[in-house]
Design a protein around this motif. Sequence first.
Motif, PDB file in Angstrom:
ATOM      1  N   CYS A   1       2.530  -2.670  -6.112  1.00  0.00           N
ATOM      2  CA  CYS A   1       1.894  -3.435  -5.044  1.00  0.00           C
ATOM      3  C   CYS A   1       1.801  -4.930  -5.334  1.00  0.00           C
ATOM      4  CB  CYS A   1       0.495  -2.884  -4.753  1.00  0.00           C
ATOM      5  SG  CYS A   1      -0.686  -3.146  -6.103  1.00  0.00           S
ATOM      6  N   VAL A   2       1.842  -5.312  -6.621  1.00  0.00           N
ATOM      7  CA  VAL A   2       1.560  -6.701  -7.000  1.00  0.00           C
ATOM      8  C   VAL A   2       2.565  -7.702  -6.422  1.00  0.00           C
ATOM      9  CG1 VAL A   2       1.192  -8.290  -8.929  1.00  0.00           C
ATOM     10  CG2 VAL A   2       0.343  -5.937  -9.060  1.00  0.00           C
ATOM     11  N   PRO A   3       3.884  -7.434  -6.459  1.00  0.00           N
ATOM     12  CA  PRO A   3       4.810  -8.415  -5.870  1.00  0.00           C
ATOM     13  C   PRO A   3       4.506  -8.706  -4.401  1.00  0.00           C
ATOM     14  CG  PRO A   3       6.024  -6.793  -7.156  1.00  0.00           C
ATOM     15  CD  PRO A   3       4.620  -6.297  -7.060  1.00  0.00           C
ATOM     16  N   PHE A   4       4.168  -7.666  -3.642  1.00  0.00           N
ATOM     17  CA  PHE A   4       3.897  -7.842  -2.210  1.00  0.00           C
ATOM     18  C   PHE A   4       2.613  -8.630  -1.977  1.00  0.00           C
ATOM     19  CE2 PHE A   4       6.376  -3.867  -2.523  1.00  0.00           C
ATOM     20  CZ  PHE A   4       7.435  -4.187  -1.677  1.00  0.00           C
ATOM     21  N   PHE A   5       1.548  -8.271  -2.685  1.00  0.00           N
ATOM     22  CA  PHE A   5       0.263  -8.945  -2.471  1.00  0.00           C
ATOM     23  C   PHE A   5       0.321 -10.405  -2.944  1.00  0.00           C
ATOM     24  CE2 PHE A   5      -2.202  -4.672  -2.856  1.00  0.00           C
ATOM     25  CZ  PHE A   5      -1.725  -4.313  -1.606  1.00  0.00           C
TER      26      PHE A   5
ATOM     27  N   PHE B   1       0.809  -1.220   0.000  1.00  0.00           N
ATOM     28  CA  PHE B   1       0.000   0.000   0.000  1.00  0.00           C
ATOM     29  C   PHE B   1       0.843   1.272   0.000  1.00  0.00           C
ATOM     30  CE2 PHE B   1      -3.222  -2.980   1.692  1.00  0.00           C
ATOM     31  CZ  PHE B   1      -4.286  -2.658   0.862  1.00  0.00           C
ATOM     32  N   MET B   2       2.168   1.150   0.157  1.00  0.00           N
ATOM     33  CA  MET B   2       3.011   2.340   0.299  1.00  0.00           C
ATOM     34  C   MET B   2       3.049   3.198  -0.959  1.00  0.00           C
ATOM     35  SD  MET B   2       4.024   2.459   3.359  1.00  0.00           S
ATOM     36  CE  MET B   2       5.298   3.694   3.230  1.00  0.00           C
ATOM     37  N   ILE B   3       2.775   2.630  -2.112  1.00  0.00           N
ATOM     38  CA  ILE B   3       2.803   3.396  -3.345  1.00  0.00           C
ATOM     39  C   ILE B   3       1.773   4.519  -3.338  1.00  0.00           C
ATOM     40  CG2 ILE B   3       1.175   1.879  -4.542  1.00  0.00           C
ATOM     41  CD1 ILE B   3       4.267   3.595  -6.086  1.00  0.00           C
ATOM     42  N   TRP B   4       0.711   4.365  -2.532  1.00  0.00           N
ATOM     43  CA  TRP B   4      -0.347   5.375  -2.480  1.00  0.00           C
ATOM     44  C   TRP B   4      -0.149   6.389  -1.348  1.00  0.00           C
ATOM     45  CZ3 TRP B   4      -2.091   0.127  -3.335  1.00  0.00           C
ATOM     46  CH2 TRP B   4      -2.445  -0.120  -4.656  1.00  0.00           C
ATOM     47  N   ILE B   5       0.972   6.291  -0.629  1.00  0.00           N
ATOM     48  CA  ILE B   5       1.302   7.280   0.410  1.00  0.00           C
ATOM     49  C   ILE B   5       2.117   8.388  -0.242  1.00  0.00           C
ATOM     50  CG2 ILE B   5       2.402   7.671   2.643  1.00  0.00           C
ATOM     51  CD1 ILE B   5      -0.011   5.808   2.751  1.00  0.00           C
TER      52      ILE B   5
ATOM     53  N   LEU C   1      16.735 -15.784  -1.006  1.00  0.00           N
ATOM     54  CA  LEU C   1      17.401 -14.552  -1.430  1.00  0.00           C
ATOM     55  C   LEU C   1      17.556 -14.501  -2.950  1.00  0.00           C
ATOM     56  CD1 LEU C   1      20.160 -14.394   1.334  1.00  0.00           C
ATOM     57  CD2 LEU C   1      18.126 -12.933   1.150  1.00  0.00           C
ATOM     58  N   PHE C   2      17.567 -15.682  -3.580  1.00  0.00           N
ATOM     59  CA  PHE C   2      17.643 -15.781  -5.037  1.00  0.00           C
ATOM     60  C   PHE C   2      16.271 -15.531  -5.661  1.00  0.00           C
ATOM     61  CE2 PHE C   2      16.684 -19.189  -8.249  1.00  0.00           C
ATOM     62  CZ  PHE C   2      17.229 -18.549  -9.345  1.00  0.00           C
ATOM     63  N   ILE C   3      15.242 -16.151  -5.105  1.00  0.00           N
ATOM     64  CA  ILE C   3      13.900 -16.051  -5.670  1.00  0.00           C
ATOM     65  C   ILE C   3      13.305 -14.658  -5.453  1.00  0.00           C
ATOM     66  CG2 ILE C   3      11.519 -16.890  -5.435  1.00  0.00           C
ATOM     67  CD1 ILE C   3      12.742 -19.643  -4.734  1.00  0.00           C
ATOM     68  N   GLY C   4      13.511 -14.099  -4.255  1.00  0.00           N
ATOM     69  CA  GLY C   4      12.888 -12.833  -3.908  1.00  0.00           C
ATOM     70  C   GLY C   4      13.166 -11.707  -4.890  1.00  0.00           C
ATOM     71  N   PRO C   5      14.453 -11.350  -5.119  1.00  0.00           N
ATOM     72  CA  PRO C   5      14.731 -10.242  -6.037  1.00  0.00           C
ATOM     73  C   PRO C   5      14.279 -10.502  -7.472  1.00  0.00           C
ATOM     74  CG  PRO C   5      16.637 -10.699  -4.650  1.00  0.00           C
ATOM     75  CD  PRO C   5      15.657 -11.814  -4.420  1.00  0.00           C
ATOM     76  N   ILE C   6      14.422 -11.751  -7.945  1.00  0.00           N
ATOM     77  CA  ILE C   6      13.992 -12.052  -9.312  1.00  0.00           C
ATOM     78  C   ILE C   6      12.470 -11.954  -9.424  1.00  0.00           C
ATOM     79  CG2 ILE C   6      13.786 -13.899 -11.038  1.00  0.00           C
ATOM     80  CD1 ILE C   6      16.542 -14.777 -10.394  1.00  0.00           C
ATOM     81  N   PHE C   7      11.766 -12.550  -8.458  1.00  0.00           N
ATOM     82  CA  PHE C   7      10.301 -12.483  -8.454  1.00  0.00           C
ATOM     83  C   PHE C   7       9.849 -11.029  -8.361  1.00  0.00           C
ATOM     84  CE2 PHE C   7       6.263 -12.278  -6.209  1.00  0.00           C
ATOM     85  CZ  PHE C   7       5.487 -13.212  -6.873  1.00  0.00           C
ATOM     86  N   GLY C   8      10.441 -10.284  -7.415  1.00  0.00           N
ATOM     87  CA  GLY C   8      10.047  -8.894  -7.241  1.00  0.00           C
ATOM     88  C   GLY C   8      10.323  -8.055  -8.471  1.00  0.00           C
ATOM     89  N   GLY C   9      11.545  -8.191  -9.034  1.00  0.00           N
ATOM     90  CA  GLY C   9      11.898  -7.408 -10.211  1.00  0.00           C
ATOM     91  C   GLY C   9      11.048  -7.748 -11.419  1.00  0.00           C
ATOM     92  N   LEU C  10      10.778  -9.048 -11.615  1.00  0.00           N
ATOM     93  CA  LEU C  10       9.989  -9.488 -12.776  1.00  0.00           C
ATOM     94  C   LEU C  10       8.547  -9.003 -12.675  1.00  0.00           C
ATOM     95  CD1 LEU C  10       9.781 -11.217 -15.348  1.00  0.00           C
ATOM     96  CD2 LEU C  10       9.241 -13.174 -13.878  1.00  0.00           C
ATOM     97  N   VAL C  11       7.914  -9.253 -11.539  1.00  0.00           N
ATOM     98  CA  VAL C  11       6.511  -8.872 -11.386  1.00  0.00           C
ATOM     99  C   VAL C  11       6.360  -7.349 -11.406  1.00  0.00           C
ATOM    100  CG1 VAL C  11       4.496  -8.984  -9.868  1.00  0.00           C
ATOM    101  CG2 VAL C  11       5.980 -10.982 -10.109  1.00  0.00           C
TER     102      VAL C  11
END
Length: 365
Positions: free
Chosen positions: A164-168, A88-92, A147-157
């Motif tokens: 907000c989509v990677p977090f949700f 939700f931080m993107i809307w702050i 630590l490998f999956i997180g940045p790739i998943f976050g960056g890709l999504v």
Amino acid sequence: MDWVIFWLCIVNVMSQSSFSLMAPFFPSMAKEEKGVGSTIVGLIMACLSVSFVIASLFISMTLSKLGRRLVLYTGIILGISSMVGFGFMIWINDRILFIILSFSLRLLTGVASAFICVSAYAMVSIKYPDNVQAKISLLEAANGAGLFIGPIFGGLVYQYTHFCVPFFTFSALFLLCVPFMVKNLGPELDRDDTADSDAPKIGYLRLLGHKRVLFSGINQFWNMIVFTSGQPIFGPRLETVYGLNPLLVGVMFAVPCIAYIIGGPVLIPLIAKKFEPRTTKIIGFFILAVCCFIIGPSQILGFPKSSFPMMVIGLVFLGVGAAFTIIPIIPEMLDAVEGQYLESRSEVSDKFSGIFNMAGGFGQI
């Protein structure tokens, strides 16, 4: 299939992924869209370690009484809550409010990570007393995978959707794992050897009085300094100097994690057959020293100011060196007090898990 170690590995993967998935895109978003300075962004990313250390200290002292499974599930819920909050931080739009909330959520993430890590490592020490190093190597491989999956998943999504989509999405995936963990993690993991014993309580200072335990804690402290010190500037440098997009930044964050996974379960058992844990750690520190000169690259040694191939090689060395120095730590601690505290084994396992995670947290600060 050993479902206990399987689900402990899964929860470690999810935990590490959850607080690393924001690394490729959050710093840039905070600076470009919210006007937050680089120093503040670095502090936001690092403050997780402060709450991690404090929570590790207190939770490891009460782990047996509260129940390791309850602490694990509490950590999962706190971690999911912090990820949803970041979504939700993107809307702050107010800069000050954004900074305050970012610090608060990152501190909550640190507490969640401490709950998960301390309870998971304690469970492994209790469940597998005769095979601790092999099981710890699996947990550490799971950490590296996260630590490998997180940045790739976050960056890709993030690149193809919205902030907000990677977090949700990841929060939902994490939540789906909980029923399976509840089913497969049994009550024997909550064993408390001191419940019906008159043995005196064992404090941190008493355990740290063993030189090998103290050195292992210092070992973990320096490991985390080397492994995490470049995180606040690494992502922006990859974007500005090498022109990488968020997805490729995530891939670069994953390079040492892949090397860590390979260096753990694959290489450590081979080396352990010929060398003691202390020798393995010395080899690892030598590798880490070399990697620091290469990643820079070091101007003192006459390396070029920027070299993508050298940086990749340095990141590989970083992952392998970290595996060699981190995985033997808890087995070394347990070996240092072998034959002692027989009536308080579960308490000792909890405290060693706390020392391991606190030392790592201090290093990340």
